[in-house]
Design a protein around this motif. Structure first.
Motif, PDB file in Angstrom:
ATOM      1  N   MET A  59     -20.214  35.024  51.608  1.00 16.35           N
ATOM      2  CA  MET A  59     -18.915  35.848  51.144  1.00 16.35           C
ATOM      3  C   MET A  59     -17.615  35.006  51.016  1.00 16.35           C
ATOM      4  O   MET A  59     -17.825  33.863  51.527  1.00 16.35           O
ATOM      5  N   ALA A  60     -16.610  35.673  50.771  1.00 13.19           N
ATOM      6  CA  ALA A  60     -15.418  34.712  50.516  1.00 13.19           C
ATOM      7  C   ALA A  60     -14.464  34.259  51.807  1.00 13.19           C
ATOM      8  O   ALA A  60     -13.833  33.615  51.847  1.00 13.19           O
ATOM      9  N   TRP A  61     -14.911  35.198  52.898  1.00 11.86           N
ATOM     10  CA  TRP A  61     -14.264  35.226  54.049  1.00 11.86           C
ATOM     11  C   TRP A  61     -12.600  35.053  53.857  1.00 11.86           C
ATOM     12  O   TRP A  61     -12.211  33.956  54.342  1.00 11.86           O
ATOM     13  N   ASP A  62     -12.103  36.071  53.265  1.00 11.78           N
ATOM     14  CA  ASP A  62     -10.797  35.954  52.895  1.00 11.78           C
ATOM     15  C   ASP A  62     -10.135  37.292  53.269  1.00 11.78           C
ATOM     16  O   ASP A  62      -8.970  37.353  53.279  1.00 11.78           O
ATOM     17  N   THR A  63     -10.870  38.209  54.055  1.00 10.89           N
ATOM     18  CA  THR A  63     -10.330  39.585  54.200  1.00 10.89           C
ATOM     19  C   THR A  63     -10.818  39.875  55.664  1.00 10.89           C
ATOM     20  O   THR A  63     -11.737  39.898  56.036  1.00 10.89           O
ATOM     21  N   PRO A  64      -9.837  40.446  56.538  1.00  7.96           N
ATOM     22  CA  PRO A  64      -9.485  40.684  58.005  1.00  7.96           C
ATOM     23  C   PRO A  64     -10.517  41.898  57.890  1.00  7.96           C
ATOM     24  O   PRO A  64     -10.555  42.982  57.122  1.00  7.96           O
ATOM     25  N   GLY A  65     -11.188  42.134  59.114  1.00 10.76           N
ATOM     26  CA  GLY A  65     -12.041  43.375  59.332  1.00 10.76           C
ATOM     27  C   GLY A  65     -11.070  44.181  60.008  1.00 10.76           C
ATOM     28  O   GLY A  65      -9.896  44.039  60.153  1.00 10.76           O
ATOM     29  N   ASP A  75     -10.715  44.750  63.151  1.00  9.65           N
ATOM     30  CA  ASP A  75      -9.928  44.114  64.196  1.00  9.65           C
ATOM     31  C   ASP A  75      -8.813  43.120  63.842  1.00  9.65           C
ATOM     32  O   ASP A  75      -8.236  42.731  64.828  1.00  9.65           O
ATOM     33  N   GLY A  76      -8.456  43.085  62.608  1.00 15.80           N
ATOM     34  CA  GLY A  76      -7.512  42.492  62.187  1.00 15.80           C
ATOM     35  C   GLY A  76      -7.955  40.973  61.998  1.00 15.80           C
ATOM     36  O   GLY A  76      -6.938  40.066  61.584  1.00 15.80           O
ATOM     37  N   ASN A 111     -13.558  30.631  62.466  1.00 17.40           N
ATOM     38  CA  ASN A 111     -12.207  30.173  63.193  1.00 17.40           C
ATOM     39  C   ASN A 111     -11.347  30.548  62.605  1.00 17.40           C
ATOM     40  O   ASN A 111     -10.911  30.141  61.494  1.00 17.40           O
ATOM     41  N   ASN A 112     -10.444  31.426  63.112  1.00 15.81           N
ATOM     42  CA  ASN A 112      -9.232  32.368  62.611  1.00 15.81           C
ATOM     43  C   ASN A 112      -8.252  31.587  62.277  1.00 15.81           C
ATOM     44  O   ASN A 112      -7.098  31.912  61.581  1.00 15.81           O
ATOM     45  N   HIS A 113      -8.001  30.302  62.801  1.00 16.20           N
ATOM     46  CA  HIS A 113      -6.691  29.655  62.884  1.00 16.20           C
ATOM     47  C   HIS A 113      -6.633  28.236  62.507  1.00 16.20           C
ATOM     48  O   HIS A 113      -6.246  27.640  61.277  1.00 16.20           O
ATOM     49  N   GLY A 114      -6.873  27.280  63.596  1.00 21.65           N
ATOM     50  CA  GLY A 114      -6.311  26.027  63.350  1.00 21.65           C
ATOM     51  C   GLY A 114      -7.533  25.129  62.897  1.00 21.65           C
ATOM     52  O   GLY A 114      -7.207  23.984  62.608  1.00 21.65           O
TER      53      GLY A 114
END
Ligand code: FAE
Length: 547
Positions: A88-94, A96-97, A265-268
């Motif tokens: 997947m592209a992994w660019d869209t939040p689920g 849970d945000g 990993n959502n951020h850093g």
């Protein structure tokens, strides 16, 4: 104490060539560390699925390290590139945000088409920890062969989405064994520096390392290594250390300090979506088709190649089959993905003239895991950063380099956990199984024994010195060694054997291999910097001579 990696890396050595000249400025560390929303927004807007009947001057199969380097450099040279990615592209939040789920609460996003998780560390206190999940095109593939489970990232960014970000340059004295046909001077003067700059590799602030609670586990690892006279080495990473400091200070949303690893990993972490792929898209010459899987490449008319691609839905079902043409095809589906494709295409007659080395010389980078039980006066901390930043380097004396790994379960475990990379001599082969219509791998679990013996040169010594024992509850009931898996598949289309010395599949002009399958089974350290640097080297040659 010498820092592994940084002594041999650095951002010098940028080439004079026009298409690379941008490296110093565009791909400088400063540009790369602005990692938050912008690059992901670019990633989201640029996705345009390839259409049936389309023609691509350059088609790249896979969006991991090799594919991302190829796409960026080709695009900078003015070539239109289409990247095909089965994940997947992994660019869209689920709902849970968040784009990615955590390691401690895996949901449907965690695994590639499984109905139950398959955690690498699958027991805790002797109890199984895997849980039921909804089948989905999740981020981590635990691909099972007869004697080994091979973990791989699935999605735009490949392994960079799931890995620990440890960015290690092999010691120069070991390089000859890693890639014997490659000029080491060129790699260490030009391509390793280019790769580490491109990936945004930096080192932890030593003063912060010495004081922060989240690296107590690493400091315990250092103390034990040093008390046993084993070389302890800090290891650079692609994580944004300033962001992690803010996590620790409570001023940024927690990511490494919230158990995010393995499942994204959502951020850093500066995954490839934020570095090479973002820059490739910014050229305007690159498009990406997520949830598209290449199943065939064969010579077509007019010197072009015919490429068959399946479009998937998030349940893994094929929703369309597309046939496109390409002038050049870059196999960057990872060691397993590229090897499986090439072995199948040779055996089934699509690419019959591929040479006999295809599928051979595959190794697991000698991966083996274990935990040690420390004394009660040696806690490793209930808050553990998921980003490893240190290792124990006993390669020269014992054939093992052990990453001091986190065990981020949120409670004090008094455990030290390690992923060792060892000089395991075994090499396996992929072969086509006509009866099942699948590609098999003949690795045997017993082949891990040399890895265990080499890892023991570190941990037996530490246990003897500290009066401690191995954990027996992390991989089963009374089972010490995680010897059933690898995170580091390498080989299967080895440089200068299955390909020429730059990754060309010479029987088919215009076909190239440019990923971890070029490396014969072992890099002596974690592999992605070497995969990136080799891709930088090879694509520079290909652009200058073949285009
Ligand atoms: P890779 O990154 O695997 O990319 C291949 C891509 O091709 C994937 O996105 C696939 O989904 C895609 N693909 C496969 N088949 C097809 C097809 N038929 N059609 C379309 N797309 C396809 O390849 N390495 C380090 O150096 N440091 C670390 O700290 C580290 N930690 C790791 C932790 C984990 C849990 C794992 C799984 C790996 C880790 N690695 C680490 C290994 C590293 O991620 C791996 O060596 C590289 O990602 C391999 O790069 P490639 O470009 O070869």
């Amino acid at each position: 104490m010498r820092e592994k990696g940084s002594a041999e890396s650095g951002a010098k050595g940028v080439s004079r060539r026009g298409f690379i000249t941008g490296t110093g400025s565009i791909l400088g560390i400063t540009a790369l560390t602005g990692h938050t929303g912008t690059a992901q927004a670019q990633a989201a807007t640029a996705a345009a699925p390839i259409s049936n009947g389309a023609h691509a001057p350059a088609l790249v199969i896979g969006t991991g390290y090799g594919g991302s380097v190829a796409a960026l450099r080709l695009a900078q040279a003015g070539v239109d590139v289409h990247m095909i990615e089965m994940g997947m592209a992994w660019d869209t939040p689920g709902s849970d945000g968040k784009i990615f789920c955590t390691t401690t609460s895996p949901d449907h996003r965690s695994y590639w088409l499984r109905t139950k998780t398959k955690a690498p560390l699958n027991y805790f206190l002797g109890l199984p920890i895997d849980r039921d999940i909804t089948r989905y095109t999740g981020i981590l593939d635990a691909e099972e062969f007869g004697g080994i489970t091979v973990y791989q990232g699935r999605g735009v960014g490949g392994g960079s989405l799931v890995n620990g970000g440890m960015a290690v340059v092999p010691r120069r004295e070991n390089f000859g064994a890693v890639l014997p046909s490659v000029n080491a001077d060129e790699m260490y003067n030009t391509y390793y520096p280019r790769a580490t700059a491109g990936l945004g590799v930096t080192s932890i602030d030593p003063a912060w390392f010495d004081t922060t609670a989240c690296y107590q586990y690493s400091r315990v690892g250092r103390k034990h290594a040093q008390r046993s006279n084993l070389p302890f080495v800090p290891v650079p990473n692609v994580y944004d250390w300033n962001y992690m400091k803010q996590e620790a200070a409570g001023t940024a949303t927690k990511s490494a300090l919230a158990g995010e690893i393995l499942y994204g990993n959502n951020h850093g972490k500066k995954s490839l979506q934020k570095t090479y792929i973002a820059l490739a898209k910014a050229t305007g010459n690159v498009t990406v088709s997520p949830l598209h899987r290449v199943t065939s490449v064969a010579p077509g008319s007019g010197g072009r190649y015919t490429v068959v691609i399946e479009q998937l839905d998030t349940g893994g079902n094929v929703t369309a089959t597309k046939t496109v043409t390409a002038d050049r095809v870059f196999f960057a589906a990872g060691s397993v993905g590229t090897s499986k494709l090439l072995v199948k295409l040779k055996a089934t007659g699509a690419l019959p003239n591929l040479n006999g080395e295809i599928g051979r010389n595959w190794g697991d980078n000698g991966n083996v895991m274990c935990g040690r039980a420390n004394h009660l006066w040696d806690p490793t901390g209930s808050l553990q950063s998921t980003i490893p930043c240190s290792g124990i380097d006993n390669w020269a004396a014992g054939g093992a380099f052990a990453e001091v790994a986190p065990l981020p379960v949120g409670i004090e475990t008094f455990a030290s956990f390690y992923l060792s990379i060892t000089r395991n001599p075994h090499r396996a082969q992929f072969s086509w199984n006509a009866a099942t219509g699948r590609v098999d791998l003949n690795w045997q679990t017993a082949w891990k024994q040399p890895s265990i013996d080499m890892a023991k040169t570190i941990f037996d010594k530490i246990n003897a010195k500290e009066g401690t024992i191995y954990r027996t509850d992390l991989f089963g009931v009374y089972k010490i060694w995680g010897d059933h898996l690898t995170y580091h598949p390498l080989g299967g289309a080895v440089l200068n054997q299955a390909t020429d010395n730059y990754g060309r599949l010479t029987a088919y002009p215009g076909l190239y291999v440019i990923d971890g399958s070029l490396i014969p089974g072992n890099t002596s350290v974690n592999p992605f910097v070497t995969i990136t640097a080799l891709a930088e080297r090879n694509i520079e040659k290909i652009i200058s001579t073949d285009l």
